[in-house]
Scaffold this motif. Structure first.
Motif, PDB file in Angstrom:
ATOM      1  N   ASP A 284      80.907  76.347  -6.264  1.00 51.06           N
ATOM      2  CA  ASP A 284      80.467  75.317  -5.315  1.00 51.06           C
ATOM      3  C   ASP A 284      79.145  75.699  -4.668  1.00 51.06           C
ATOM      4  O   ASP A 284      78.243  74.872  -4.520  1.00 51.06           O
TER       5      ASP A 284
ATOM      6  N   VAL B 265      86.430  66.699   1.123  1.00 52.19           N
ATOM      7  CA  VAL B 265      85.393  66.386   0.131  1.00 52.19           C
ATOM      8  C   VAL B 265      84.580  67.648  -0.109  1.00 52.19           C
ATOM      9  O   VAL B 265      84.185  68.324   0.856  1.00 52.19           O
TER      10      VAL B 265
ATOM     11  N   LYS C  74      79.286  70.016  -2.330  1.00 54.14           N
ATOM     12  CA  LYS C  74      78.257  69.555  -3.275  1.00 54.14           C
ATOM     13  C   LYS C  74      78.183  68.028  -3.280  1.00 54.14           C
ATOM     14  O   LYS C  74      77.093  67.451  -3.398  1.00 54.14           O
ATOM     15  N   VAL C  75      79.341  67.363  -3.141  1.00 58.87           N
ATOM     16  CA  VAL C  75      79.344  65.899  -3.118  1.00 58.87           C
ATOM     17  C   VAL C  75      78.626  65.385  -1.878  1.00 58.87           C
ATOM     18  O   VAL C  75      77.853  64.419  -1.932  1.00 58.87           O
TER      19      VAL C  75
ATOM     20  N   GLU D  82      74.811  65.903  -2.297  1.00 57.84           N
ATOM     21  CA  GLU D  82      74.227  64.896  -3.187  1.00 57.84           C
ATOM     22  C   GLU D  82      74.095  63.548  -2.492  1.00 57.84           C
ATOM     23  O   GLU D  82      73.084  62.857  -2.631  1.00 57.84           O
TER      24      GLU D  82
ATOM     25  N   VAL E 259      80.319  58.291  -0.036  1.00 62.55           N
ATOM     26  CA  VAL E 259      81.378  59.252  -0.345  1.00 62.55           C
ATOM     27  C   VAL E 259      82.756  58.607  -0.231  1.00 62.55           C
ATOM     28  O   VAL E 259      83.623  58.765  -1.092  1.00 62.55           O
TER      29      VAL E 259
ATOM     30  N   GLN F  42      83.444  56.180  -3.088  1.00 60.34           N
ATOM     31  CA  GLN F  42      83.762  56.883  -4.335  1.00 60.34           C
ATOM     32  C   GLN F  42      85.202  57.383  -4.334  1.00 60.34           C
ATOM     33  O   GLN F  42      85.933  57.205  -5.306  1.00 60.34           O
ATOM     34  N   ASN F  43      85.617  57.978  -3.200  1.00 57.65           N
ATOM     35  CA  ASN F  43      86.984  58.493  -3.133  1.00 57.65           C
ATOM     36  C   ASN F  43      88.012  57.372  -3.171  1.00 57.65           C
ATOM     37  O   ASN F  43      89.102  57.528  -3.714  1.00 57.65           O
TER      38      ASN F  43
END
Length: 681
Positions: free
Chosen positions: A57, A93, A96-97, A100, A116, A119-120
Motif C-alpha cells: 500500500d 477504504v 491508495k484509493v 487517487e 470513493v 465506487q464502493n
C-alpha cells in the motif's frame, strides 16, 4: 556495577526446584516469566501478510504521488486532505484509493469523497447481485472476502447522501430502512455530540462513526434519517404520572383535608381544650393520659395534664405556656384534620404567624372568666391581634370557642356579652357573620367538645353544635393542585441515612418520589428520595399536605427555614425589592420613608425597610387618593415599596394567594398586613 552484572548473568535454574515457578510470590496465584512474556508482544514482522499489505500500500501510494510530480505545497495539501478523508472514512477504504481520488479531483475533498463512496456503493451492489445469482452460496476461498465486504458495507454503502462544506451547515445523511436488530448498536445521533458536529462542519468534515466510536464523535442526523425507527432505551424506573384529583378523592376514604389552627390569648386554655378533644376521640390512650396526670401532679400543675398532649417539650411543660406550633392529626366524619396549636404569648407571635399562614380555618379560644376575657380583648391582649392576623393571612372561616364556661356556671348572659363584643370586632376585621360560629365549651371538664353537653345549665339555653360538629361543618378550600409545585420550608434536619429532610406545607401542585426540585433563593437542585405524610411513607403528596421530604444531591447547609422548593421548569422568583398594597393597623407613630420593619412571610422572618411611599389608596375601590405621601397613619390603605436585607422567594398575590401575603411588625406589635403586587428584582 559488579553486583548488577552478577544478577544479569545469574542462572536461576540452579536455585529453584522443579515445582518452583520464577516470579511466584506468596500472594500471587499466577506469573509471567521473562521467557514467556515475548508471546504477548505483537510484532508486525511475525505477520508477513500484514507487512506485505502495508508495504504494498505504501509503495503504491508513493508511486501515485511521484507519478504526478507534486510540489512541496501540493504534497502538504494532499496530506491535509488525506487526513480529512480518513476522519470520514476511517480504515474502510485503502489509502491508495483516497490518494487517487484526491489527485483526480485536484484536492477537492467533497468531490473525492463522492467518487470513493459511489465506487464502493457500486461494488457493494455488484457483490449483492452476485450473491443473488449464486443463490447465496459461496465457496470456502471467498469467506474472508465476503466478511470484509460485509464490514465495509456496514459503514460505507448505507450512506447515500452527504454534504461536505467549509461553511457552517448541519451535516446529514440518509440511512436505508434497516431493522432495529441491525441498527440498534449504531446510534449516530446524541445531544452530547452536537458541539463536535458543528466544529467539524466548520472544518469541512463530516464524521461517520462505526460501531466502537466514542460518544464525543457523533454527528447530527438529517431530516430523512429522523423517519427511520430507532430503538429507544426505556428505564426500568420510569415515573408514572398520577391523576392527583382522583387520587385525593380515594385517599383517606374520600375525606377532605383541612388545616386547622388554634389561636387565642395566653392562658385561654387552647392546649387543654384540644388535648382533651384528642383524648375523647381516642387519639391519646388512657395509659399515656394517666402518665401525664401523674407527672403534672408531681410538677404542681395538675390542671395542665391535657395540655401536655400538645406541649411536648420540657421547657413548654415547665413554663406552662405553648412556645412553638404543635402539630397532630385527627379525623371527623367527613374530614381529615391537621391540627396546629399556636402559641398565645406575645413573645411568640412570629411562631403563631407561621402556623396561621399554613391554616385553612381557625378556632379562636377565649376565656369566659370575669376579667380574663377583657384582658385578652382590650389593647395589648392577643385576642384582637390573633383575629386580625388570621384574617390577613387568608383565613375566612372561624369558630369561637368560649372556654371555661363552667367557671361562670354556664351563664347565658356572659356568653352573649362575649359574642356581642367579639362579633362587632370580627366584622370590622373582615369576617362575615355566616362564617363565624360561637360555641360554649369547657376544656378541662370536656363539656360540649365531642358530643353535645349533658349539663342542665347549658341545655336550658344552648341548642347549637358541639366543637367537633362545627369542625366537621367547615367548608374545604379549593386546592391548587393544577399550579406548579411550591413548598415553603418550616424545618430542616439531618436524616438517618443519606440526604436530609425538610418539612412544610405544600402550597400548590404535587410531588412524587424521584422528582427533581429547585430550592430558591439559593438556586440549587435536588432529588426527592422519600415523602412522609404524618410520619407515614407515601409515594406522592399534593397541595394542602404537611409533608416531610427526604432530599439528596444537595448540601444541607444551603437550606434555611423560609426557603421555597419549586418546580425547576416554573421556578418561583427571588428578590430583595418588591411593591405591595398594605393595610395599616393601630399604630402609635406614623410610618415614613426608611421605616424599619420585620417582614413575616410564611415561615420567613426577615428585616426590611420601607423604601418608598408611593400612593394612598381608597379602602373599597382601590383608587389613588394621594400620591407620594410623606407618612402613613392608622387605618390607611397604601401602596409601598419594600427592600429586604437578603433575597426571599415571593409570588404575586394574583398568581398565588398563599404565597403573596405577608405581615409587618415593629417593636413587638403587628403594624400592617399586605399583598405583593409587583416584584422589582
Amino acid at each position: 556495577m559488579a553486583r548488577h552484572r552478577n544478577v544479569r548473568g545469574y542462572n536461576y535454574d540452579e536455585d529453584f526446584e522443579e515445582d518452583d515457578i520464577y516470579g511466584q510470590s506468596v500472594e500471587d496465584d499466577y506469573c509471567i516469566s521473562p521467557s514467556t512474556a515475548a508471546q504477548f508482544i505483537y510484532s508486525r514482522r511475525d505477520n508477513p501478510l500484514e507487512e506485505e499489505y502495508v508495504s504494498e500500500d505504501r509503495a503504491h501510494s508513493n508511486y501515485c504521488i511521484s507519478s504526478h510530480q507534486l510540489t512541496g505545497v501540493e504534497k502538504a495539501k494532499l496530506d491535509l486532505c488525506l487526513v480529512r478523508m480518513k476522519e470520514v472514512l476511517g480504515e474502510s477504504v485503502p489509502e491508495k484509493v483516497m490518494i487517487e481520488a484526491l489527485l483526480n479531483s485536484r484536492f477537492d475533498v467533497q468531490q473525492a469523497l463522492d467518487s470513493v463512496l459511489s465506487q464502493n456503493s457500486e461494488q457493494d451492489m455488484k457483490t449483492k447481485d452476485d450473491e443473488t445469482m449464486s443463490g447465496g452460496k459461496t465457496t470456502k476461498g471467498k469467506v474472508r472476502d465476503s466478511q470484509t465486504t460485509r464490514v465495509e458495507s456496514d459503514v460505507v454503502p448505507k450512506v447515500t447522501k452527504m454534504t461536505v462544506s467549509r461553511k457552517k451547515k448541519p451535516a446529514g445523511f440518509e440511512v436505508p430502512c434497516v431493522t432495529a436488530e441491525e441498527n440498534g448498536h449504531n446510534a449516530f445521533t446524541s445531544q452530547k455530540g452536537h458541539s463536535a458536529g458543528d466544529a467539524n462542519a466548520n472544518m469541512g468534515v463530516v464524521e461517520i462513526l462505526p460501531k466502537p466510536a466514542p460518544p464525543s464523535q457523533t454527528v447530527q442526523a438529517s431530516e430523512e434519517q429522523a423517519m427511520v425507527p430507532t430503538p429507544v432505551k426505556k428505564s426500568g424506573k420510569t415515573k408514572q404520572q398520577i391523576d392527583v384529583k382522583a387520587e385525593l378523592e380515594k385517599r383517606q376514604g374520600g375525606k377532605h383535608l383541612l388545616n386547622l389552627v388554634i389561636i387565642g390569648h395566653v392562658d385561654a386554655g387552647k392546649s387543654t381544650l384540644m388535648g382533651h378533644l384528642l383524648y375523647l376521640l381516642g387519639n391519646v390512650n388512657k395509659r399515656t393520659m394517666h402518665k401525664y396526670e401523674q407527672e403534672s401532679k408531681k410538677a404542681g400543675k395538675a390542671s395542665f395534664a391535657y395540655a401536655w398532649v400538645l406541649d411536648e417539650t420540657g421547657e413548654e411543660r415547665e413554663r406552662g405556656v405553648t412556645m412553638d406550633v404543635g402539630m397532630t392529626k385527627f379525623e371527623t366524619k367527613t374530614k381529615v384534620i391537621t391540627l396546629m396549636d399556636a402559641p398565645g404569648h406575645k413573645d411568640f407571635i412570629p411562631n403563631m404567624i407561621t402556623g396561621a399562614a399554613q391554616a385553612d380555618v381557625a378556632i379562636l379560644v377565649v376565656d369566659a372568666s370575669r376579667g380574663e376575657f377583657e384582658a385578652g380583648f382590650e389593647t395589648g391582649g392577643q385576642t384582637r391581634e390573633h383575629g386580625l392576623l388570621v384574617r390577613s393571612l387568608g383565613v375566612t372561616q372561624l369558630a369561637v370557642a368560649v372556654n371555661k364556661m363552667d367557671q361562670v356556671n354556664w351563664q347565658q348572659e356572659r356568653f352573649m356579652e362575649i359574642v356581642h363584643k367579639l362579633g362587632q370586632f370580627l366584622r370590622q376585621a373582615g369576617f362575615k357573620e355566616l362564617d363565624v360560629a360561637y360555641i360554649p365549651t369547657s376544656g378541662l371538664g370536656g363539656e360540649n367538645l365531642v358530643t353535645r353537653s349533658q349539663s342542665s345549665e347549658l341545655n336550658k339555653w344552648y341548642e347549637g353544635k358541639c366543637l367537633l360538629e362545627q369542625i366537621d361543618a367547615f367548608k374545604s378550600p379549593q386546592r391548587s393542585v393544577d399550579k406548579p409545585f411550591r413548598l415553603c420550608v418550616s424545618d430542616v434536619f439531618k436524616d438517618q441515612g443519606s440526604g436530609f429532610c425538610v418539612t412544610g406545607k405544600i402550597e400548590a401542585g404535587y410531588v412524587q418520589v424521584g422528582d427533581r426540585l429547585l430550592a430558591m433563593p439559593p438556586n440549587e437542585t435536588c432529588t426527592v428520595k422519600g415523602i412522609a405524610l404524618h410520619d407515614e411513607p407515601v409515594d406522592w403528596a399534593a397541595a394542602g399536605d404537611h409533608v416531610s421530604l427526604t432530599l439528596t444531591g444537595m448540601d444541607i447547609i444551603k437550606i434555611n427555614v423560609g426557603y421555597v422548593f419549586c418546580c425547576p421548569k416554573e421556578p418561583i422568583k427571588a428578590c430583595v425589592r418588591f411593591r405591595a398594597r398594605v393595610l395599616i393597623f393601630n399604630i402609635e407613630i406614623p410610618i415614613t420613608k426608611g421605616f424599619p420593619v420585620l417582614l413575616h412571610y410564611q415561615t420567613v422572618s426577615e428585616p426590611a425597610t420601607i423604601r418608598k411611599l408611593l400612593n394612598v389608596l381608597h379602602k373599597s375601590t382601590g383608587e389613588v387618593t394621594k400620591k407620594k405621601p410623606k407618612c402613613l397613619t392608622k387605618g390607611q390603605n397604601a401602596l409601598i415599596e419594600l427592600q429586604t436585607q437578603r433575597p426571599i422567594a415571593l409570588e404575586l398575590y394574583k398568581d398565588f394567594k398563599e404565597l403573596g401575603r405577608f405581615m409587618l411588625r415593629y417593636s413587638g406589635s403587628t403594624i400592617a398586613a399586605g399583598v405583593v403586587t409587583e416584584i422589582k428584582e
